[in-house]
Motif scaffolding. Structure first.
Motif, PDB file in Angstrom:
ATOM      1  N   TRP A  71      -3.306   1.081   9.314  1.00  0.00           N
ATOM      2  CA  TRP A  71      -4.651   0.354   9.992  1.00  0.00           C
ATOM      3  C   TRP A  71      -4.626  -1.040   9.548  1.00  0.00           C
ATOM      4  N   LEU A  72      -4.579  -1.205   8.102  1.00  0.00           N
ATOM      5  CA  LEU A  72      -4.719  -2.721   7.703  1.00  0.00           C
ATOM      6  C   LEU A  72      -3.714  -3.492   7.963  1.00  0.00           C
ATOM      7  N   GLY A  73      -2.480  -3.028   7.789  1.00  0.00           N
ATOM      8  CA  GLY A  73      -1.513  -4.074   8.544  1.00  0.00           C
ATOM      9  C   GLY A  73      -1.619  -4.492   9.838  1.00  0.00           C
ATOM     10  N   SER A  74      -1.885  -3.466  10.873  1.00  0.00           N
ATOM     11  CA  SER A  74      -2.070  -3.915  12.343  1.00  0.00           C
ATOM     12  C   SER A  74      -3.264  -4.621  12.444  1.00  0.00           C
TER      13      SER A  74
ATOM     14  N   LEU B 126      -2.480   5.961   5.791  1.00  0.00           N
ATOM     15  CA  LEU B 126      -3.487   5.511   6.985  1.00  0.00           C
ATOM     16  C   LEU B 126      -3.682   4.380   6.843  1.00  0.00           C
ATOM     17  N   LEU B 127      -4.073   3.877   5.503  1.00  0.00           N
ATOM     18  CA  LEU B 127      -4.869   2.485   5.163  1.00  0.00           C
ATOM     19  C   LEU B 127      -3.928   1.535   5.568  1.00  0.00           C
TER      20      LEU B 127
ATOM     21  N   ILE C 199       0.812  -1.294  -0.089  1.00  0.00           N
ATOM     22  CA  ILE C 199       0.046   0.026  -0.001  1.00  0.00           C
ATOM     23  C   ILE C 199       0.873   1.181  -0.121  1.00  0.00           C
ATOM     24  N   LEU C 200       2.043   1.304   0.915  1.00  0.00           N
ATOM     25  CA  LEU C 200       2.760   2.386   0.865  1.00  0.00           C
ATOM     26  C   LEU C 200       3.379   2.517  -0.593  1.00  0.00           C
ATOM     27  N   ALA C 201       3.787   1.360  -1.258  1.00  0.00           N
ATOM     28  CA  ALA C 201       4.299   1.490  -2.630  1.00  0.00           C
ATOM     29  C   ALA C 201       3.410   2.028  -3.533  1.00  0.00           C
TER      30      ALA C 201
END
Lengths: 307, 295, 279
Positions: free
Chosen positions: B282-285, B278-279, B195-197
């Motif tokens: 949030w999604l990762g954790s 943010l996604l 997602i960061l990428a």
């Protein structure tokens, strides 16, 4: 599982067609293929850009010496000249100047996060840095264009499009790179260094200056070099604020151009295969070579770190 | 005495530096959002852009950005995860592995304009496709793949060795262990990284200038046949993305409301990146929590 | 011999119970694994030196010795888990049903299925209890729900875990207690129907009550499996094992019937270690 008893240990355990796993083989082939694709991509980028970048010299007979040392860039004249020095100079100037601004800020921020206020400092500054990384470069360029350029125009001389504007935009862009790596470097120092120095009665600043900074120096230099690599390769943000003229600048407030900005602007306007177009590819080759050089410097620094 | 004064001054300087960094971010964000958010309206997002008249929107650019991102990730994620698996699980220490590592490092440090030039040379001219979405996506793949490989490798390496041992000791093949134990455990890390990428890819412009182009043909959003000229889904059409649009409008736009369009587009871009950020957290954790529930 | 009663006695008594195998000396069991001059190296460092051990079928063999004496390395070589460590290599042989399982042409996947291993730290997969067991079964092509259900229940029963967690089969395995997790790890190994069970300090990370349950379980499993257990705990070795091998600095100092090793060892070093003079 069922025929275990029926087969002898040799039949069960020695590799054979019967008990070989095709899935394992397929998986291994698949991931090896992906690794090969990465090698192919790297090698083909290098080869394609080298071949294309050398065409201006080999096919169009532009003199490489002139290309690298002449300040006269005039491809459309009757007697066209292809001196790329102003652009090489511009690239180097904004790269070093922005490192000069961003390095103290970035390393200072890293020291703040690791030494001054490790708990809350990190909590505040870390997400700030991560968000700064995320802002797209065109947005930096756009902000530079709408705030920085008019500001310099009003308070200085000229149009405001200048080396100074490019430098400031780039230093903000590379600040997160430097801060992140510098923070990791400072954080990786053994705490015995810190405690030893403080126990001898040194103040925090003396500890930082005399013990921590020298110990972390190779890693901090790596941080700065990686920041410079980013600044050197950045195209659009600089192009939007630097003015893009083909003469050597005389002062910080003069407009200038860099290798990347000239490529950005002229690649679309020149005929593919023309001499002028080919010289742009030569500039691309310079960018590629310099990015190799940055990698080599980083490698050298990290080899010093281990000692 | 002197050293104490120096210590205090130094501390003050470091606090000032931290303050400057925070202030820069705050200034950038408030500038973008205060000036840009008022420009964002449903109309702005759903009207096609106009190159001469005022009142143009960013409908096609927004769609192009998302579509190119989607295709890029469709190529990059499998390639990157497989590359990460190779590096974490199959690469034996030695010359070949070092060479592959150097390749990844080199790809990662390529300036994006150089990636764009390579794309122009190979995916535009050599293939004869011209400016296309697929050309842009392939250029972005080169730009993105080192990140995905690194993220996947790190995520796989951070799975506890006991998990892998447990599976291998049951007589399960290495590959099946990777598929059913390592990848699921590494999934939150890979997801966050992907997602960061995506945020990085979404904001990238320099690599797309010469590969996906600066224009978009007239699109008919009801035409879903991917081979039709006017279909938005056609991957062999030129496509100007949002980031490229901001650059193009500022550099050679002639419409009267350049500032408004640029402000609005920048705000959309920054908000998108913010959402990606943010996604990812949030999604990762959340996924991680769900997988390790009960501990 | 009434095994059940016997096991209970073994777990309740904390003192070494030295006369639990009254006929031990006379029994000549079949050999299942035989190491011939086995040496294992990590790079230049020799971790196991010329070990010659006959491991007996349907018996419990304990490997004892101070930390770093090579007993775990020895154990991990039996199902080739040492292959995972790139610098490890070996000399000598381990014969198993007439095959040298250290040979290059061994299919380690098939081998590990037959020679199962349970580790020191419970390492269930972050999946449900049910899927922890079904994971490997599915890999071996068992996909019918009914058959899976049966094997899961049977394995959990064998591991004496069924009654405790039969209502929680679909909860995460990580929600079980440490002792339950370890028995689940044993259950999932049993589901593969191995011939040999290798246990690497299976209860050292657990509390005394869980430890007692694991020991009880191991004694029950002896009927169907040949078990090799590495343990730091000498009481444990004397309570449950039939044969004991004492390792020191990579060498097997002494190997014999457990009763003999603990009451009347031949070697002075063994006696020193057993009586707690070092280690």
């Amino acid at each position: 599982m069922e025929n275990k008893a029926a087969l002898s240990a040799g039949e069960r355990l020695i590799k054979s067609k019967r008990n070989r796993s095709l899935g394992e083989l397929r998986g291994k082939i698949l991931v090896t293929l992906c690794a090969l694709i990465m090698i192919t991509a790297t090698v083909s980028v290098t080869i394609f850009l080298t071949v294309k970048g050398l065409q201006s010299f080999l096919v169009n007979h532009v003199s490489p010496i002139e290309f690298l040392t002449s300040t006269n860039w005039n491809p459309l004249a009757d007697d066209p000249s292809y001196g790329a020095l102003p652009f090489i100079f511009g690239s180097l100037a904004v790269t070093f100047l922005s490192a000069l601004i961003a390095a103290p800020l970035g390393i200072g921020g890293a020291i703040f996060m690791t030494e001054i206020a490790p708990s809350w400092g990190r909590k505040v500054l870390q997400p700030v840095i991560e968000l700064l990384v995320g802002i797209p470069s065109v947005v930096y360029g756009f902000i530079g264009l709408t705030i920085l350029v008019p500001f310099i125009r009003e308070h200085g001389t000229g149009t405001g499009f200048s080396i100074l504007a490019g430098t400031i935009v780039l230093s903000i862009m590379i600040l997160p790179t430097i801060t992140t790596i510098a923070t990791d470097a400072m954080g990786a120092l053994p705490s015995s260094l810190r405690e030893g120095s403080l126990a001898l009665g040194a103040t925090r600043w003396q500890t930082i200056r005399k013990v921590l900074l020298p110990a972390a120096l190779p890693s901090l230099l790596t941080a700065v070099v990686l920041g410079m690599a980013r600044a050197f390769g950045e195209a659009l943000a600089v192009q939007m604020v630097i003015g893009n003229v083909r003469s050597l600048p005389a002062s910080l407030l003069d407009p200038s151009a860099t290798l990347t900005t000239i490529i950005t602007l002229n690649m679309g306007h020149t005929t593919y295969g023309s001499v002028e177009n080919n010289t742009l590819w030569s500039m691309g080759l310079i960018l590629l070579i310099i990015s190799f050089v940055f990698i080599l410097i980083v490698r050298y620094l990290s080899s010093r770190r281990k000692i | 005495m002197n050293s104490k004064v120096a210590d205090r001054i130094a501390t003050g300087v470091f606090i000032a530096i931290a303050f400057i960094i925070v202030a820069i971010l705050a200034a950038l964000f408030s500038f973008i959002l205060f000036r840009g958010v008022p420009q964002i309206s449903w109309e702005f997002l759903t009207t096609p852009s106009s190159s001469v008249r005022a009142g143009g929107g960013i409908r096609d650019q927004l769609f192009n950005s998302i579509y190119i991102l989607f295709i890029t990730m469709l190529i990059t994620v499998p390639l990157g995860v497989c590359g990460g698996i190779y590096m974490a699980e199959y690469a034996k220490p030695g010359k070949v592995t070092n060479f592959i590592r150097s390749c990844i490092e080199m790809l990662a440090s390529l300036p994006s304009i150089v990636v764009g030039m390579f794309g122009l040379l190979v995916f535009v001219n050599t293939t004869g496709w011209g400016y296309t979405i697929i050309g842009g996506a392939l250029a972005l793949t080169i730009f993105n793949i080192p990140v995905m490989v690194r993220v996947s490798e790190d995520a796989i390496r951070s799975v506890p060795a006991e998990m892998k041992e447990a599976s291998l000791a049951l007589g399960i093949t290495h590959w099946h262990t990777i598929k059913t134990v390592l990848i699921p455990s590494a999934f939150p890390g890979i997801l966050t990284g992907a997602i960061l990428a995506s945020g990085r890819v979404f904001g990238e412009a320099a690599a797309l200038l010469f590969t996906a182009g600066l224009s978009t043909p007239r699109l008919d959003y009801l035409d879903l046949n991917p081979f039709s000229e006017t279909s938005p889904l056609n991957i062999f059409r030129p496509a100007e993305t949002l980031a490229v649009h901001i650059w193009a409008v500022n550099t050679n736009g002639i419409m009267p409301d350049i500032r408004e369009i640029a402000n609005g587009s920048s705000a959309v871009l920054v908000l998108a990146v913010l959402i990606f950020n943010l996604l990812a957290r949030w999604l990762g954790s959340a996924v991680h929590k769900k997988m390790t529930a009960g501990k | 011999m009434n095994k059940g009663v016997f096991d209970m006695a073994a777990t309740i008594t904390i003192e070494p119970k030295l006369h639990k195998h009254p006929t031990a000396m006379e029994i000549k069991r079949e050999t299942i694994l035989q190491t011939e001059d086995l040496s294992i190296y990590y790079g230049d460092n020799q971790a196991v030196k010329h070990a010659n051990l006959d491991i007996e079928k349907n018996a419990i063999t304990a490997l004892i010795g101070p930390s770093g004496c090579g007993k775990s390395t020895f154990l991990r070589s039996i199902n080739r888990m040492n292959d995972l460590i790139p610098v490890s290599w070996n000399e000598g042989k381990i014969m198993y049903e007439g095959v040298d399982i250290l040979s290059k042409n061994i299919n380690t996947i098939a081998l590990r299925k037959e020679i199962g291993m349970v580790f020191q730290k419970p390492n269930p997969f972050p999946k449900s209890v049910y899927n922890n067991i079904a994971h490997a079964l599915r890999f071996y092509g068992i996909r019918k729900k009914k058959q899976l259900d049966e094997i899961v229940e049977e394995s959990l029963r064998k591991a004496a875990l069924w009654d405790e967690i039969k209502d929680r089969l679909h909860d995460s395995a990580l929600s079980l207690s440490g002792g339950q997790q370890q028995r689940l790890c044993i259950a999932r190994t049993l589901a593969m129907e191995p011939n040999v069970l290798l246990l690497d300090e299976p209860s050292s990370a657990l509390d005394p009550i869980s430890n007692a349950k694991i020991e009880e379980l191991i004694l029950q499993l002896k009927e169907d499996y040949s078990i090799v257990i590495v343990t730091h705990n000498m009481q444990q070795a004397s309570r449950i094992s039939d044969k004991t091998a004492f390792f020191l600095n990579g060498s097997v100092i002494e190997y014999g019937e457990t009763e003999k090793i603990f009451t009347n060892p031949d070697q002075e070093k063994t006696e020193d270690y057993i009586s707690g003079r070092f280690g």
